[in-house]
Design a protein around this motif. Sequence first.
Motif, mmCIF file in Angstrom:
data_model
loop_
_atom_site.group_PDB
_atom_site.id
_atom_site.type_symbol
_atom_site.label_atom_id
_atom_site.label_comp_id
_atom_site.label_asym_id
_atom_site.label_seq_id
_atom_site.Cartn_x
_atom_site.Cartn_y
_atom_site.Cartn_z
ATOM 1 N N ILE A 11 0.853 -1.187 0.000
ATOM 2 C CA ILE A 11 0.000 0.000 0.000
ATOM 3 C C ILE A 11 0.892 1.241 0.000
ATOM 4 O O ILE A 11 1.805 1.340 0.838
ATOM 5 N N PRO A 12 0.682 2.201 -0.898
ATOM 6 C CA PRO A 12 1.490 3.422 -0.875
ATOM 7 C C PRO A 12 1.436 4.085 0.500
ATOM 8 O O PRO A 12 0.410 4.084 1.173
ATOM 9 N N LEU A 13 2.564 4.664 0.911
ATOM 10 C CA LEU A 13 2.670 5.197 2.267
ATOM 11 C C LEU A 13 1.615 6.265 2.541
ATOM 12 O O LEU A 13 1.074 6.340 3.656
ATOM 13 N N ASP A 14 1.293 7.074 1.542
ATOM 14 C CA ASP A 14 0.323 8.152 1.776
ATOM 15 C C ASP A 14 -1.111 7.654 1.889
ATOM 16 O O ASP A 14 -2.032 8.447 2.117
ATOM 17 N N ARG A 15 -1.306 6.321 1.759
ATOM 18 C CA ARG A 15 -2.643 5.736 1.951
ATOM 19 C C ARG A 15 -2.698 4.838 3.190
ATOM 20 O O ARG A 15 -3.670 4.112 3.393
ATOM 21 N N GLN A 16 -1.648 4.866 4.007
ATOM 22 C CA GLN A 16 -1.586 3.950 5.151
ATOM 23 C C GLN A 16 -2.122 4.547 6.444
ATOM 24 O O GLN A 16 -2.352 3.805 7.412
ATOM 25 N N LEU A 17 -2.333 5.837 6.512
ATOM 26 C CA LEU A 17 -2.790 6.464 7.750
ATOM 27 C C LEU A 17 -4.194 5.989 8.094
ATOM 28 O O LEU A 17 -5.086 5.996 7.248
ATOM 29 N N ARG A 18 -4.407 5.583 9.348
ATOM 30 C CA ARG A 18 -5.722 5.116 9.806
ATOM 31 C C ARG A 18 -6.329 6.123 10.772
ATOM 32 O O ARG A 18 -5.608 6.754 11.557
ATOM 33 N N ASP A 19 -7.657 6.238 10.736
ATOM 34 C CA ASP A 19 -8.328 7.133 11.680
ATOM 35 C C ASP A 19 -8.597 6.381 12.980
ATOM 36 O O ASP A 19 -8.338 5.181 13.100
ATOM 37 N N TRP A 20 -9.151 7.089 13.970
ATOM 38 C CA TRP A 20 -9.339 6.492 15.299
ATOM 39 C C TRP A 20 -10.301 5.303 15.250
ATOM 40 O O TRP A 20 -10.127 4.330 15.983
ATOM 41 N N ARG A 21 -11.288 5.376 14.393
ATOM 42 C CA ARG A 21 -12.231 4.257 14.306
ATOM 43 C C ARG A 21 -11.517 2.992 13.850
ATOM 44 O O ARG A 21 -11.761 1.906 14.374
ATOM 45 N N GLU A 22 -10.643 3.127 12.876
ATOM 46 C CA GLU A 22 -9.917 1.955 12.376
ATOM 47 C C GLU A 22 -8.942 1.417 13.418
ATOM 48 O O GLU A 22 -8.670 0.203 13.458
ATOM 49 N N LEU A 23 -8.395 2.296 14.238
ATOM 50 C CA LEU A 23 -7.441 1.853 15.261
ATOM 51 C C LEU A 23 -8.137 1.241 16.477
ATOM 52 O O LEU A 23 -7.498 0.574 17.285
ATOM 53 N N ALA A 24 -9.442 1.491 16.623
ATOM 54 C CA ALA A 24 -10.179 0.986 17.788
ATOM 55 C C ALA A 24 -10.540 -0.484 17.561
ATOM 56 O O ALA A 24 -11.706 -0.850 17.385
ATOM 57 N N VAL A 25 -9.519 -1.330 17.556
ATOM 58 C CA VAL A 25 -9.727 -2.760 17.278
ATOM 59 C C VAL A 25 -10.406 -3.443 18.463
ATOM 60 O O VAL A 25 -10.225 -3.054 19.619
ATOM 61 N N GLU A 26 -11.175 -4.466 18.162
ATOM 62 C CA GLU A 26 -11.822 -5.253 19.215
ATOM 63 C C GLU A 26 -10.837 -6.282 19.746
ATOM 64 O O GLU A 26 -10.219 -7.016 18.964
ATOM 65 N N PRO A 27 -10.642 -6.360 21.065
ATOM 66 C CA PRO A 27 -9.672 -7.323 21.599
ATOM 67 C C PRO A 27 -10.137 -8.762 21.420
ATOM 68 O O PRO A 27 -11.330 -9.026 21.224
ATOM 69 N N VAL A 28 -9.192 -9.683 21.489
ATOM 70 C CA VAL A 28 -9.525 -11.106 21.391
ATOM 71 C C VAL A 28 -10.202 -11.568 22.674
ATOM 72 O O VAL A 28 -10.082 -10.933 23.727
ATOM 73 N N ASP A 29 -10.896 -12.661 22.589
ATOM 74 C CA ASP A 29 -11.595 -13.228 23.738
ATOM 75 C C ASP A 29 -10.582 -13.913 24.653
ATOM 76 O O ASP A 29 -9.887 -14.844 24.223
ATOM 77 N N PRO A 30 -10.456 -13.486 25.913
ATOM 78 C CA PRO A 30 -9.436 -14.067 26.794
ATOM 79 C C PRO A 30 -9.741 -15.501 27.210
ATOM 80 O O PRO A 30 -8.833 -16.215 27.647
#
Length: 399
Positions: A11-30
């Motif tokens: 992916i070109p570097l200028d298309r790699q920035l993620r917004d907060w929604r994309e970074l708010a990943v759901e954790p795995v089930d412990p």
Amino acid sequence: MTFNPLEHRGIPLDRQLRDWRELAVEPVDPDRGDPYTRCRIITMNGIEIEAMLFSHHFARHCPDLDVKRTLARVRYIEAQQQKAVNWLLPGASSVLETTISYEQVAVDLTAWIARMEPDPYLTQAYQFGVLEDFDHLYRYANLYEMIEHRKAEEIVDQLTEVMPGRPTPLHHRDPVDNVREPYDRRGANPLSKLHALTVMAAEQQTMNFYLNVGPTYMEPIARQLYQEIGMIEEEHVTHYESLIDPGETWWEQLVHHEYNECYLYHSFIEQESDARVRAIWELHLNMELEHLRLACDLMRRHDGRDPAEVLAPELPNVLTFEPNKQYLRELIATQLDLTTLGTGYVREAHERFERMQQALNSDGMPPSDQVLDAHREMFGREYRLQTEGEHPVPALREN
């Protein structure tokens, strides 16, 4: 299937920035997740942290502003990757539960690398270290049952045994005896370079984790155990980082870091059981392919060399998290009483080793032994998880 990251565009570097929604990943089930998914998460967190730290150190030594700007742009994306990866860990897990997963990583990652390493000297370095991580897992498992009244088998899911390794008090050595001989960058197998970087990064994040979470406990025995094992992790980082040839240029090290990230993300895509986590590995691989391309361009421009001269022509067999029970038992039977002397290994408790032991233990029992005593007093036994058999724990032989 063979895979050469030098032949792929990401992916070109200028298309790699993620917004907060994309970074708010759901954790795995412990409770229902694959323990090795947690191990892969912890491993990649350590790899991304090392990538960021290396980039910062490179920037501090680099006078070229254009290079510093490129490093900064890539590093910001690496920092987002690290957040996405590390935030996959479940917040419901206690620090001790995460610690046990960290030690499961140290055991099964290092054991697998020791099995696959083509250089006998490097193999010995990994075999030596893994027997110490094995005992750390055992000590933390005893502490976990004491404090939280739960068993480590609920976390490691019987994929990794929990029983004594080289006794933790014997891990404290004179610092000069933690330095190993480096591989020779001119003749080392490219896989050896990836192995050394991977284990060093994993141990480094464990060291950092313990030095930060240790004082957050109220129980004195927990605070003391994290302090003791945290000091041993510092020894392990010294042990592993010294395996890397210091003659590698900054540009060479940069492409090794980026290539290693491609290798590990590719490996974990191949074996990931959680489809949602696998999608993150796939996204990050496509980002890292572009990071590698940029690093290779910098090496050609500033180092005057083609990265293909120092990198593997294709990725080796995927790094795999799997049980290593029999391999570890064989090491326990043959190498438990080793310590280090200079850049080698001996079975005798030599003078520098004994001086270090006396200095640390002059005022009583080390915390790692206090944990076992307290556990025996509380439960009438030590905690351990074994699938079969038992093994002795020999002491180091006196001169």
